[in-house]
Motif scaffolding. Structure first.
Motif, short mmCIF file in Angstrom:
data_model
loop_
_atom_site.label_atom_id
_atom_site.label_comp_id
_atom_site.label_asym_id
_atom_site.label_seq_id
_atom_site.Cartn_x
_atom_site.Cartn_y
_atom_site.Cartn_z
N ALA A 1 0.78 -1.22 -0.04
CA ALA A 1 0.02 -0.15 0.09
C ALA A 1 0.93 1.26 -0.10
N LYS A 2 1.94 1.28 0.92
CA LYS A 2 2.87 2.45 0.97
C LYS A 2 3.51 2.57 -0.51
N GLU A 3 4.07 1.45 -1.29
CA GLU A 3 4.55 1.50 -2.50
C GLU A 3 3.62 2.23 -3.67
N LYS A 4 2.41 1.68 -3.64
CA LYS A 4 1.25 2.06 -4.49
C LYS A 4 1.04 3.71 -4.22
N LYS A 5 1.03 3.97 -3.08
CA LYS A 5 0.93 5.64 -2.68
C LYS A 5 1.92 6.35 -3.42
N LYS A 6 3.22 5.84 -3.49
CA LYS A 6 4.28 6.48 -3.62
C LYS A 6 4.26 6.46 -5.34
N LEU A 7 3.89 5.43 -5.98
CA LEU A 7 3.83 5.49 -7.34
C LEU A 7 2.81 6.21 -7.75
N ARG A 8 1.74 6.42 -7.22
CA ARG A 8 0.48 7.30 -7.78
C ARG A 8 0.79 8.83 -7.31
N ALA A 9 1.78 9.00 -6.54
CA ALA A 9 1.95 10.58 -6.10
C ALA A 9 2.20 11.31 -7.34
N PRO A 10 2.05 12.48 -7.45
CA PRO A 10 2.39 13.36 -8.62
C PRO A 10 3.79 13.59 -8.60
N LYS A 11 4.48 13.32 -9.93
CA LYS A 11 5.71 13.55 -10.11
C LYS A 11 6.32 14.96 -9.80
N SER A 12 7.39 15.11 -8.98
CA SER A 12 8.03 16.35 -8.90
C SER A 12 9.25 16.57 -9.79
N GLY A 13 9.44 17.97 -9.81
CA GLY A 13 10.64 18.27 -10.68
C GLY A 13 10.62 18.06 -12.24
N LEU A 14 9.43 18.04 -12.74
CA LEU A 14 9.16 18.09 -14.08
C LEU A 14 8.99 19.16 -14.84
N GLY A 15 8.72 20.22 -14.10
CA GLY A 15 8.50 21.58 -14.74
C GLY A 15 7.24 21.55 -15.51
N ARG A 16 7.15 22.68 -16.48
CA ARG A 16 5.87 22.94 -17.25
C ARG A 16 5.74 22.00 -18.28
N GLY A 17 4.48 21.27 -18.04
CA GLY A 17 4.07 20.38 -19.17
C GLY A 17 4.55 19.03 -18.80
N GLY A 18 5.18 18.81 -17.78
CA GLY A 18 5.71 17.57 -17.43
C GLY A 18 7.03 17.02 -18.33
N THR A 19 7.84 17.78 -18.89
CA THR A 19 8.77 17.20 -19.72
C THR A 19 10.20 17.31 -19.27
N SER A 20 10.19 17.85 -17.98
CA SER A 20 11.67 17.82 -17.18
C SER A 20 12.85 18.41 -18.11
N GLY A 21 12.50 19.52 -18.46
CA GLY A 21 13.42 20.42 -19.52
C GLY A 21 13.50 19.94 -21.03
N MET A 22 12.84 18.91 -21.18
CA MET A 22 12.93 18.59 -22.72
C MET A 22 12.04 19.65 -23.41
N GLN A 23 12.13 19.89 -24.64
CA GLN A 23 11.30 20.55 -25.43
C GLN A 23 11.02 20.08 -26.68
N PHE A 24 9.90 20.14 -26.94
CA PHE A 24 9.47 19.87 -28.36
C PHE A 24 9.81 20.75 -29.50
N ARG A 25 10.33 20.54 -30.60
CA ARG A 25 10.58 21.31 -31.59
C ARG A 25 10.08 20.61 -32.90
N SER A 26 9.06 21.39 -33.51
CA SER A 26 8.78 20.92 -34.97
C SER A 26 9.84 21.24 -35.92
N ARG A 27 10.08 20.32 -36.70
CA ARG A 27 11.06 20.25 -37.86
C ARG A 27 10.67 19.87 -39.11
N SER A 28 11.01 20.41 -40.06
CA SER A 28 10.71 19.94 -41.38
C SER A 28 11.40 18.80 -41.82
N MET A 29 11.04 18.12 -42.82
CA MET A 29 11.97 16.61 -43.28
C MET A 29 13.28 17.03 -43.50
#
Length: 81
Positions: A46-74
């Motif tokens: 039960a303690k492990e499940k609670k830990k797994l279901r807790a919101p993740k911290s340190g992911l920043g805006r949008g939950g990407t942890s600093g990764m950014q999506f950039r659209s590129r042409s082919m």
């Protein structure tokens, strides 16, 4: 009379040996079945499940942890940019 007795005996041979109950016994307690990993107590799991279901911290805006999506042409993709 002999044929009738024979038919009745054959018919009872294929019936249930005990009469079927029409009412179903209901349990007063609640039955819960849950997967608990081997080696863990229900409290530890039960303690492990609670830990797994807790919101993740340190992911920043949008939950990407600093990764950014950039659209590129082919063409940019093929150049490796």
């Amino acid at each position: 009379a002999v044929v009738l007795a024979l038919v009745v005996s054959v018919a009872t041979a294929f019936g249930p040996s005990t009469p079927l109950r029409t009412s179903v016994a209901r349990s007063t307690g609640s039955l819960t079945m849950e997967y608990i990993p081997d080696g863990l107590t229900p409290e530890q799991w039960a303690k492990e499940k609670k830990k797994l279901r807790a919101p993740k911290s340190g992911l920043g805006r949008g939950g990407t942890s600093g990764m950014q999506f950039r659209s590129r042409s082919m063409e940019e993709f093929q150049k490796g940019r």
